[in-house]
Design an enzyme around this catalytic site. Structure first.
Site, PDB file in Angstrom:
ATOM      1  N   LYS A 191       0.842  -1.197   0.000  1.00 45.13           N
ATOM      2  CA  LYS A 191       0.000   0.000   0.000  1.00 45.13           C
ATOM      3  C   LYS A 191       0.878   1.249   0.000  1.00 45.13           C
ATOM      4  O   LYS A 191       1.925   1.280   0.677  1.00 45.13           O
ATOM      5  CB  LYS A 191      -0.889  -0.056   1.243  1.00 45.13           C
ATOM      6  CG  LYS A 191      -1.943   1.018   1.361  1.00 45.13           C
ATOM      7  CD  LYS A 191      -2.781   0.732   2.611  1.00 45.13           C
ATOM      8  CE  LYS A 191      -3.824   1.794   2.884  1.00 45.13           C
ATOM      9  NZ  LYS A 191      -4.610   1.480   4.104  1.00 45.13           N
ATOM     10  N   SER A 249      -9.527   1.666   3.196  1.00 45.85           N
ATOM     11  CA  SER A 249      -8.423   2.416   2.607  1.00 45.85           C
ATOM     12  C   SER A 249      -7.439   1.520   1.870  1.00 45.85           C
ATOM     13  O   SER A 249      -6.746   1.976   0.974  1.00 45.85           O
ATOM     14  CB  SER A 249      -7.702   3.254   3.664  1.00 45.85           C
ATOM     15  OG  SER A 249      -6.907   2.479   4.514  1.00 45.85           O
ATOM     16  N   SER A 263      -9.840  -1.182   7.462  1.00 43.50           N
ATOM     17  CA  SER A 263      -9.202  -0.877   6.179  1.00 43.50           C
ATOM     18  C   SER A 263      -8.448  -2.034   5.554  1.00 43.50           C
ATOM     19  O   SER A 263      -8.008  -1.939   4.408  1.00 43.50           O
ATOM     20  CB  SER A 263      -8.274   0.334   6.317  1.00 43.50           C
ATOM     21  OG  SER A 263      -9.044   1.514   6.405  1.00 43.50           O
TER      22      SER A 263
END
Length: 487
Positions: A73, A154, A178
């Site tokens: 990420k 997210s 997330s």
């Protein structure tokens, strides 16, 4: 996308690739065909130009992760030429030259870092009306199972990328939902470890009380393999002081772990009221019972004070922790505090095109330390000692289970996300306890995950039970269509 030049095969042939391609070149071709063109998932934000070279070196490292290709990420730093942006134009040039300790651990184990995944900008903490998976740097991530539906959470790019077969595994981060929500709606496995099991150093923060990184994979066994590399103490992150003594071989016994006689707490009130989802949950319970589990109905309603105080904690820690992170960056001319980010967004229309920054502004005003400390103590008590701990003890159960989230909702950049109130993941998020989601089927082709939540440091047991369910599951899990829902 930042891809090296190479010949791209037809989309049709790439879609016929095995679910898990083997090497960097295979994944790059697949990314070019379905992430950068065709369905245009927008899951991958940037490609590591050294990936092929790194692959050759990684394959000389002995071990089960040798040569495995992963994405991380884009709020996690990695050495090399790629910026760590958290999806924001304010950090588009933030090339730190640092490997986050978790990335260094992966490399040491033989993992090849293919690149960075898109995310909800600033890990979805900027606005109360945001659209999951949107960032100013990467645009809107799409759900591979339904291109017009949300990828959630997210870690949206990480979830979508693994569902679409763009890497062997990915790393996401979670503050509250997330990792688990994008994993659930993308039909993959997501594991949020105990907070403190994995280092957060050089990871763009929200909350030191709740932040953690974790694996997003296609199986529980793969998640356990990744955890073997990730887990461990980091002197720069005091929360991980116990990690070395608490970590274990998370793969040990996983392939044969059973659930006969294990008592599982069924959180019925957290399953929502959609009849098809409830029927799917009941089928998962039938599968667990057939495998020998003892199911105990749990009567639980969370106190509204828990969520209220969690939000107060996140606001206060966002301002404090973000400022500390920004000041640690090598770039001496960039933003140094949350107020600088707020000012940057106001000066750059692209940042506020779809939604504002009301949460950032609330966080900038959250300066009452006494109120913060009171909120943290209360939210932790309600989620931990009087939440998961009490539910486990009072009902004499090993883990708690519930659907992770409802079906993915339509992407809506105008009005934002439409969460449906299914699941109990906030308990594990606030308490900092382990939470695993495993695919349990679909509602109208939209994936649904089953959550397994346990006590602090009980990560290995959570993974074992999840793997046992994965083997016992009789419902087929959906394959990404790479089309709009209903087409």
């Amino acid at each position: 996308m930042k891809l090296p030049a190479f010949a791209v095969a037809s989309i049709a042939s790439l879609l016929a690739l095995p679910a898990q391609a083997q090497g960097v070149s295979d994944y790059l071709a697949r990314i070019a065909a379905i992430d950068d063109s065709g369905p245009m998932l927008n899951a991958v934000l940037a490609i590591n130009p050294d990936a092929a070279k790194d692959e050759a070196a990684a394959r000389t490292i002995a071990g089960p992760l040798s040569g495995k290709v992963m994405l991380i990420k884009d709020n996690i730093e990695m050495a090399g030429p790629l910026a760590t942006t958290a999806g924001s134009l304010a950090l588009k040039d933030s090339v730190t030259g640092r490997d986050a300790p978790l990335v260094a651990r992966l490399r040491k184990a033989g993992v090849v870092i293919l690149g960075k995944t898109n995310l909800s900008e600033w890990a979805n903490i900027r606005s109360s009306s945001s659209s999951s998976g949107w960032s100013a740097v990467g645009g809107q991530t799409k759900n591979p199972h339904a291109l017009d539906r949300s990828p959630c959470g997210s870690s949206s790019g990480s979830g979508a990328a693994i569902a679409a077969g763009l890497a062997w595994a990915a790393i996401g981060t979670e503050t509250d939902g997330s990792i688990t929500c994008p994993a659930s709606v993308s039909g993959i496995v997501g594991f949020k470890p105990t907070v403190g099991m994995v280092s957060r150093t050089h990871v763009v923060p929200i909350s030191h009380s709740q932040d953690t990184a974790g694996p997003m994979t296609r199986s529980v066994a793969d998640a356990a393999l990744v955890m073997n590399a990730l887990a461990g103490s980091d002197s720069a992150d005091s929360a991980t002081a116990e990690a070395d003594s608490r970590k274990t071989d998370f793969t040990a016994g996983l392939a044969t772990a059973g659930i006969k006689g294990i008592r599982l707490g069924v959180m019925r009130k957290q399953a929502g009221n959609h009849p098809v989802l409830l029927a799917l949950f009941d089928k998962a319970l039938t599968d667990l019972k057939a495998a020998g589990a003892e199911l105990v109905e749990i009567d639980f309603e969370p106190s509204p004070d828990m969520g209220r105080d969690e939000f107060a904690v996140l606001l206060y820690e966002l301002r404090e922790d973000m400022g500390a992170y920004l000041r640690s960056l090598p770039n001496k001319t960039g933003p140094k505090r949350l107020a600088d980010l707020i000012a940057f967004n106001k000066a750059n229309a692209e940042e506020l095109r779809w939604f504002g920054q009301d949460v950032f502004e609330q966080a900038e005003a959250a300066t009452d330390t006494v109120a913060y400390e009171k909120a943290r103590a209360n939210s932790l008590r309600l989620a931990g000692a009087e939440g998961i701990d009490k539910l486990l003890a009072d009902n004499r159960v090993t883990l708690l289970i519930a659907p992770t989230e409802g079906p993915a909702w339509p992407i809506d950049l105008v009005l934002g996300d439409h969460f449906v109130g299914v699941g109990a993941g906030s308990l594990a998020a606030i308490a900092g306890y382990p939470h695993l989601t495993v695919p349990m089927g679909a509602v109208e082709g939209l994936p649904i995950g089953l959550s397994f939540m346990g006590a602090k440091w009980d990560d290995a047991r959570v993974l074992n039970v999840g793997a046992a369910y994965e083997r016992a599951r009789t419902v087929a899990v959906p394959v990404p269509s790479l089309k709009r829902w209903g087409e």
